[in-house]
Design a protein around this motif. Structure first.
Motif, short mmCIF file in Angstrom:
data_model
loop_
_atom_site.label_atom_id
_atom_site.label_comp_id
_atom_site.label_asym_id
_atom_site.label_seq_id
_atom_site.Cartn_x
_atom_site.Cartn_y
_atom_site.Cartn_z
N VAL A 149 0.84 -1.21 0.00
CA VAL A 149 0.00 0.00 0.00
C VAL A 149 0.87 1.25 0.00
O VAL A 149 0.62 2.20 -0.77
CB VAL A 149 -0.95 0.00 1.22
CG1 VAL A 149 -1.78 1.29 1.25
CG2 VAL A 149 -1.86 -1.21 1.20
N GLU A 150 1.91 1.25 0.85
CA GLU A 150 2.80 2.42 0.90
C GLU A 150 3.46 2.66 -0.46
O GLU A 150 3.57 3.78 -0.93
CB GLU A 150 3.87 2.22 1.97
CG GLU A 150 3.34 2.34 3.39
CD GLU A 150 4.32 1.82 4.44
OE1 GLU A 150 4.08 2.07 5.62
OE2 GLU A 150 5.30 1.13 4.06
N ARG A 151 3.90 1.57 -1.07
CA ARG A 151 4.56 1.67 -2.37
C ARG A 151 3.61 2.25 -3.42
O ARG A 151 3.96 3.15 -4.19
CB ARG A 151 5.03 0.27 -2.81
CG ARG A 151 5.77 0.22 -4.12
CD ARG A 151 6.15 -1.20 -4.44
NE ARG A 151 7.28 -1.67 -3.68
CZ ARG A 151 8.55 -1.48 -4.01
NH1 ARG A 151 8.85 -0.82 -5.10
NH2 ARG A 151 9.52 -1.94 -3.27
N ASP A 161 -5.89 5.11 3.54
CA ASP A 161 -6.93 4.63 4.47
C ASP A 161 -7.99 3.82 3.73
O ASP A 161 -8.43 2.77 4.20
CB ASP A 161 -7.57 5.82 5.18
CG ASP A 161 -8.77 5.38 6.00
OD1 ASP A 161 -8.58 4.53 6.89
OD2 ASP A 161 -9.89 5.83 5.72
N SER A 162 -8.36 4.29 2.55
CA SER A 162 -9.39 3.60 1.78
C SER A 162 -8.93 2.19 1.39
O SER A 162 -9.67 1.21 1.52
CB SER A 162 -9.72 4.42 0.53
OG SER A 162 -10.50 3.67 -0.34
N ILE A 163 -7.67 2.10 0.93
CA ILE A 163 -7.15 0.78 0.52
C ILE A 163 -7.05 -0.14 1.73
O ILE A 163 -7.44 -1.31 1.67
CB ILE A 163 -5.77 0.93 -0.17
CG1 ILE A 163 -5.89 1.78 -1.44
CG2 ILE A 163 -5.19 -0.43 -0.51
CD1 ILE A 163 -4.56 2.18 -2.04
N GLN A 203 -3.69 -9.05 -2.36
CA GLN A 203 -3.49 -7.59 -2.22
C GLN A 203 -3.15 -6.98 -3.58
O GLN A 203 -3.66 -5.91 -3.94
CB GLN A 203 -2.36 -7.31 -1.23
CG GLN A 203 -2.71 -7.68 0.20
CD GLN A 203 -1.63 -7.26 1.19
OE1 GLN A 203 -0.64 -6.64 0.83
NE2 GLN A 203 -1.83 -7.60 2.44
N VAL A 204 -2.31 -7.69 -4.32
CA VAL A 204 -1.92 -7.20 -5.66
C VAL A 204 -3.15 -7.09 -6.55
O VAL A 204 -3.33 -6.11 -7.28
CB VAL A 204 -0.86 -8.15 -6.29
CG1 VAL A 204 -0.72 -7.90 -7.78
CG2 VAL A 204 0.47 -7.97 -5.60
N PRO A 254 2.07 -3.93 -9.02
CA PRO A 254 2.08 -3.16 -7.76
C PRO A 254 3.22 -3.55 -6.82
O PRO A 254 3.59 -2.78 -5.96
CB PRO A 254 0.73 -3.50 -7.12
CG PRO A 254 -0.12 -4.03 -8.21
CD PRO A 254 0.80 -4.67 -9.19
N ARG A 255 3.78 -4.77 -7.00
CA ARG A 255 4.87 -5.20 -6.13
C ARG A 255 6.16 -4.44 -6.40
O ARG A 255 6.99 -4.29 -5.54
CB ARG A 255 5.15 -6.70 -6.31
CG ARG A 255 4.23 -7.58 -5.52
CD ARG A 255 4.45 -9.01 -5.89
NE ARG A 255 3.92 -9.27 -7.23
CZ ARG A 255 3.08 -10.24 -7.53
NH1 ARG A 255 2.71 -11.09 -6.61
NH2 ARG A 255 2.62 -10.40 -8.74
N THR A 256 6.30 -3.96 -7.62
CA THR A 256 7.57 -3.31 -7.97
C THR A 256 7.41 -1.91 -8.52
O THR A 256 8.39 -1.29 -8.90
CB THR A 256 8.33 -4.17 -9.01
OG1 THR A 256 7.45 -4.44 -10.09
CG2 THR A 256 8.82 -5.46 -8.40
#
Lengths: 121, 341
Positions: free
Chosen positions: B4-6, B29-31, B51-52, B153-155
């Motif tokens: 999420v931070e990424r 917050d929404s995620i 999550q991805v 989203p992982r990278t």
């Protein structure tokens, strides 16, 4: 692709464009109506979806910011569930605008029904 | 850093400066709330893949940020070709191209004294650039923004200190979140081909005219033109080769070093030869014409000297990279992404 298929595809595309156009105004009305009571973004989205108004995050959050910029919403940041959340609710101006929009919505509905030859209520 | 931070950091880079904190806090917050809801439904913590999948469903960070900018302009022809996410960047690139082309057109008008040569010098290169830039952006739009699997989203990275977006590799990493550390990314090769094709178009459009108004090419231009054309063609061949042989990283670095060395030699010869434009008939030239030629040569001399210094620095960096690269790795290892490095 046959002529019949082409016509069907064109009709689908036209319908989709018009549906989105129609829905855009309705979304604003739904968001304003729901924010008579205070909600944070995610809870508001869930409430709208639960009541049949599907809306994705990428539409809702920018819309909330726009409505706040227009003075129709007030927002405050508060810590809930150990995370800061932004709570929205209708401003005084928003309440007035919502009342007028709802009246307009009902008038339009009546007019469309009349034009469409449906029995008046 | 969590997924999420990424993701939120990557969105942040494309947001208007004054609203970055506000929007990203709310988005995070929404995620997080959505993750928690999903965990309640499943009765267990979400796996990374789950999550991805949720982050992918939200869309590319650039697309998410574009919704907040409120700029809905896009390029449409039947359907949408370039969406609102890329449109501002597309417009900026076109404006830069147009500005450069207009400067060249203005110089053509001053030295050529012909409005038609100036118009031709502006219109033809700009139409070519417009076509190349538009096709490139349409491709980027389709490849990265409309394809949910076109980014990871992982990278996906923020333009933070860990990513150098001044390089094409860094830009490719930012856009698609994939980094081929031991192979040249296809994106990088395509972007380089596009940019070098633009450079070649300009170079060939300027050409080697016999005479432009009262001036003609001087030795600093005429004697090195062919050599410079060969160097540009060689530079263009490097990404073309890497497009089909992405694992040839040593070839790429060596090719760049060679291009830089050849460029240094050409720029040095050009500086020694001195004059880039000369008067066709010095005896009958007016004082104004002589002053103008002197001014043009001075501007070009400064530009060439400046380019020479930059190229020398770049050549040193390329040679250092070539030394560091060592022996090439196996074909199988070369196509790994950042996850396994």
């Amino acid at each position: 692709m046959s002529a019949v298929e082409t016509t069907a595809t064109n009709a689908d595309a036209a319908f989709e464009n018009l549906r989105l156009e129609l829905r855009r105004g309705a979304l604003v009305l739904a968001v304003l109506a729901r924010l008579g009571t205070e909600h944070y973004g995610y809870a508001l989205r869930k409430a709208l979806v639960d009541q049949g108004m599907d809306i994705d995050e990428n539409t809702l959050y920018p819309l909330l910011r726009r409505l706040e910029t227009q003075g129709l919403l007030d927002s405050t940041w508060r810590e809930t569930d150990s995370r800061p959340k932004r709570f929205y609710r209708l401003s005084a101006v928003g309440e007035e605008v919502l009342d007028r929009l709802l009246k307009q919505w009902r008038d339009l509905d009546t007019t469309i029904r009349r034009i469409n030859g449906e029995a008046s209520e | 850093m969590t997924l999420v931070e990424r993701y939120v950091r990557a969105v942040r880079d494309f947001l208007p400066r004054g609203q970055q904190d506000d929007i990203t806090n709310e988005l995070a917050d929404s995620i997080q709330s959505r993750f928690e809801d999903e965990e309640v439904v499943r009765g267990r913590p979400l796996t990374e893949d789950e999550q991805v999948a949720i982050l992918r469903s939200l869309g590319h960070p650039m697309a998410v940020a574009a919704r907040y900018r409120g700029d809905d302009r896009s390029v449409r022809f039947g359907g949408q070709l370039i969406g609102p996410e890329l449109f501002p960047t597309y417009l900026t690139v076109l404006r830069i191209n147009l500005a450069i082309t207009l400067i060249i057109g203005a110089v053509s008008l001053i030295v050529g004294n012909s409005i038609w040569s100036a118009i031709a010098g502006v219109v033809v290169p700009f139409v070519i650039q417009f076509t190349i830039v538009t096709l490139l952006f349409i491709w980027v739009d389709r490849r990265w923004l409309r394809d949910p699997d076109g980014w990871d989203p992982r990278t996906v990275n923020s333009m933070g200190p860990d990513i150098d977006v001044s390089t094409l590799d860094g830009l490719a990493v930012q856009l698609i979140g994939k980094q081929h550390t031991r192979a040249v990314a296809i994106t990088t090769s395509v972007l380089e081909i596009g940019l070098l094709a633009l450079a070649l178009t300009f170079w060939l459009a300027i050409g080697l005219p016999e005479q432009i108004g009262f001036v003609e090419p001087g030795p600093g231009w005429a004697d090195v033109w062919l050599a410079a054309t060969v160097v540009i063609l060689f530079a263009l061949a490097i990404p073309v080769v890497n497009l089909f042989r992405p694992t040839w990283t040593r070839f790429r670095v060596a090719g760049h070093a060679l291009t830089d060395i050849a460029s240094i030699a050409i720029l040095a010869v050009s500086l020694m030869l001195g004059s880039w434009v000369v008067l066709v008939d010095p005896a009958s030239a007016s004082a104004e014409q002589q002053d103008l030629v002197e001014l043009i040569n001075t501007i070009i001399r400064i530009s060439v000297a400046f380019t020479l210094v930059l190229t020398a620095i770049n050549a040193a960096l390329e040679i250092r990279r070539l030394v560091r690269i060592g022996r090439p790795r196996s074909e199988a290892a070369a196509v790994s992404n950042v996850k396994d490095t």
